[in-house]
Design a protein around this motif. Structure first.
Motif, PDB file in Angstrom:
ATOM      1  N   UNK A 137       0.852  -1.188   0.000  1.00 51.16           N
ATOM      2  CA  UNK A 137       0.000   0.000   0.000  1.00 51.16           C
ATOM      3  C   UNK A 137       0.890   1.240   0.000  1.00 51.16           C
ATOM      4  N   UNK A 138       0.371   2.325  -0.539  1.00 52.75           N
ATOM      5  CA  UNK A 138       1.131   3.568  -0.564  1.00 52.75           C
ATOM      6  C   UNK A 138       1.548   3.963   0.852  1.00 52.75           C
ATOM      7  N   UNK A 139       2.837   4.274   1.012  1.00 55.02           N
ATOM      8  CA  UNK A 139       3.342   4.787   2.285  1.00 55.02           C
ATOM      9  C   UNK A 139       3.475   3.764   3.386  1.00 55.02           C
ATOM     10  N   UNK A 167      14.571   2.842   0.089  1.00 52.48           N
ATOM     11  CA  UNK A 167      13.653   2.829  -1.037  1.00 52.48           C
ATOM     12  C   UNK A 167      12.230   2.635  -0.526  1.00 52.48           C
ATOM     13  N   UNK A 168      11.303   3.429  -1.044  1.00 48.45           N
ATOM     14  CA  UNK A 168       9.889   3.251  -0.732  1.00 48.45           C
ATOM     15  C   UNK A 168       9.380   2.031  -1.508  1.00 48.45           C
ATOM     16  N   UNK A 203       7.534   6.644   6.309  1.00 50.26           N
ATOM     17  CA  UNK A 203       6.653   5.510   5.975  1.00 50.26           C
ATOM     18  C   UNK A 203       6.134   4.803   7.221  1.00 50.26           C
ATOM     19  N   UNK A 204       5.128   3.965   7.018  1.00 52.34           N
ATOM     20  CA  UNK A 204       4.503   3.274   8.156  1.00 52.34           C
ATOM     21  C   UNK A 204       5.419   2.289   8.834  1.00 52.34           C
ATOM     22  N   UNK A 205       6.318   1.649   8.075  1.00 51.94           N
ATOM     23  CA  UNK A 205       7.228   0.656   8.646  1.00 51.94           C
ATOM     24  C   UNK A 205       8.550   0.718   7.896  1.00 51.94           C
ATOM     25  N   UNK A 206       9.644   0.456   8.644  1.00 50.46           N
ATOM     26  CA  UNK A 206      10.976   0.401   8.059  1.00 50.46           C
ATOM     27  C   UNK A 206      11.522  -1.010   8.230  1.00 50.46           C
ATOM     28  N   UNK A 312       2.486   9.406   3.414  1.00 50.13           N
ATOM     29  CA  UNK A 312       3.549   9.333   4.410  1.00 50.13           C
ATOM     30  C   UNK A 312       3.200  10.206   5.609  1.00 50.13           C
ATOM     31  N   UNK A 313       3.710   9.833   6.772  1.00 47.30           N
ATOM     32  CA  UNK A 313       3.497  10.646   7.976  1.00 47.30           C
ATOM     33  C   UNK A 313       4.317  11.926   7.875  1.00 47.30           C
TER      34      UNK A 313
END
Length: 395
Positions: A137-139, A167-168, A203-206, A312-313
């Motif tokens: 999902x986006x972000x 990288x996203x 992003x939500x998770x790394x 993104x946050x």
């Protein structure tokens, strides 16, 4: 009798390797394929004289004799599981026999292979099962990794550089940052901040490797974060996840980026100074890495990022990174800076024709010079004299 036949086979193999290698058109790989042996064995045999080969064979025979009492045990274990690795077999033997001869693991491996040959037990072919993963999902996720490479300087010498890559996962929008020293917890945090600024959000998770920059140890599946990174994670409130090293299914996107940086951006590139390299990589990201159609998505990462960044946050600079005001000094053409009547060297190539500025700190009699990214360039004892040139060019 079996051992004698095996010895004769090895002797014949050595002669065949020597004969085939006399033809310049036969590479090690070609010979290995023709004879059905490992390429490293071909390379080893080619380097041996006849006397050295016979001495080597005698040593191998002694090793086999040392472990021969354990032949039934090895055979029994392989009968239970014909794919059992030699490392597991070695451990089982140590567990069972307190007086097991002290030989290295390679010797045990060779003996296990010997048993396999004698008993005609092949090693099962391992097929790694993979499947197409659903698109992120986006972000929702970004992947992070590190790389290192040697670069050539103008004078022909070599300079090792280290880089951080993010990288996203949805858009494949990339960020890369270089420095001349291995990454630490603190410099990794700095790189994260610069990456979030570049991608304009968090992003939500790394997703990470089990890297010592981020982890102190793993305890029964529980990861213990390194202090600098733990504080940063807590302050940022970011969600982190760790995966197996070199796992293409979970972290393949960023591993591809690391390879892309090495094989595309760095290939045949000359190192001038670290600031210039980071300027060049930013241009490459805009022009090439994020500005050309991705082979899998068939879209420009930049165009997809324009959508993804809205998911993104919000990002603002983190107070976890010290931002004390540090005085700057201009680098002269001779790669020195002037400080209180003396001249202190920075690495050759720091001056790039633009009179770059460096940060200067003095503590406990030591003068430290860093670039604007906070990367240490040089350290020198403070001189109490005047008009002196101080310092080696190496950090």
């Amino acid at each position: 009798m079996k051992t004698q036949i095996h010895d004769l086979r090895k002797v014949r193999m050595w002669y065949e390797v020597k004969e085939l290698s006399s033809n310049p058109g036969n590479s090690d790989s070609k010979i290995a394929k023709k004879l059905g042996i490992d390429r490293r064995t071909v390379s080893r045999y080619k380097k041996m004289s006849e006397d050295e080969f016979h001495e080597f064979s005698m040593k191998q025979r002694v090793y086999e004799l040392v472990l021969s009492p354990y032949y039934p045990d090895v055979l029994s274990l392989l009968s239970i599981d014909n794919g059992l690795p030699a490392a597991v077999i070695e451990d089982r033997l140590k567990e069972k026999y307190a007086d097991l001869p002290k030989v290295n693991s390679k010797t045990v491996y060779n003996f296990v292979q010997h048993v396999r040959r004698q008993e005609k037990i092949p090693v099962p072919e391992k097929i790694r099962q993979t499947e197409a993963l659903e698109e992120f999902a986006y972000g929702s996720q970004a992947q992070v990794d590190f790389g290192t490479a040697q670069m050539r300087r103008l004078d022909g010498s070599r300079r090792r550089v280290y880089f951080f890559a993010l990288v996203l996962s949805r858009s494949r929008y990339k960020y890369v940052f270089f420095q001349t020293t291995p990454f630490t917890g603190k410099t990794a945090v700095q790189a994260h901040e610069q990456a979030f600024k570049y991608i304009e959000g968090i992003p939500g998770k790394l997703l990470y490797d089990q890297d010592s920059v981020f982890l102190k140890s793993e305890n029964l599946g529980d990861y213990l974060l390194a202090d600098d990174f733990r504080r940063y994670r807590d302050e940022r409130g970011i969600s982190v996840e760790f995966c197996r090293k070199a796992d293409p299914q979970s972290k393949g996107r960023v591993e591809n980026v690391v390879g892309y940086v090495k094989n595309n951006f760095l290939r045949a590139r000359t190192f001038h100074d670290i600031d210039r390299l980071n300027e060049e990589v930013l241009s490459w990201l805009e022009r090439k890495a994020n500005g050309t159609k991705h082979a899998t998505t068939k879209r420009l990462p930049h165009d997809v990022w324009l959508i993804e960044k809205e998911h993104l946050s919000f990002f603002r600079p983190s107070p976890a990174i010290p931002r004390d005001e540090i005085p700057t000094y201009t680098v002269r053409k001779d790669n020195t800076i002037s400080y209180k009547g003396n001249f202190y060297r920075v690495p050759y190539g720091t001056y790039n024709g633009k009179g770059p500025e460096v940060l200067l700190k003095v503590k406990d009699g030591t003068l430290s010079l860093s670039n604007r990214q906070g990367i240490l360039l040089a350290e020198h004892p403070v001189s109490l004299e005047k008009g002196k040139v101080r310092g080696d060019t190496q950090v």
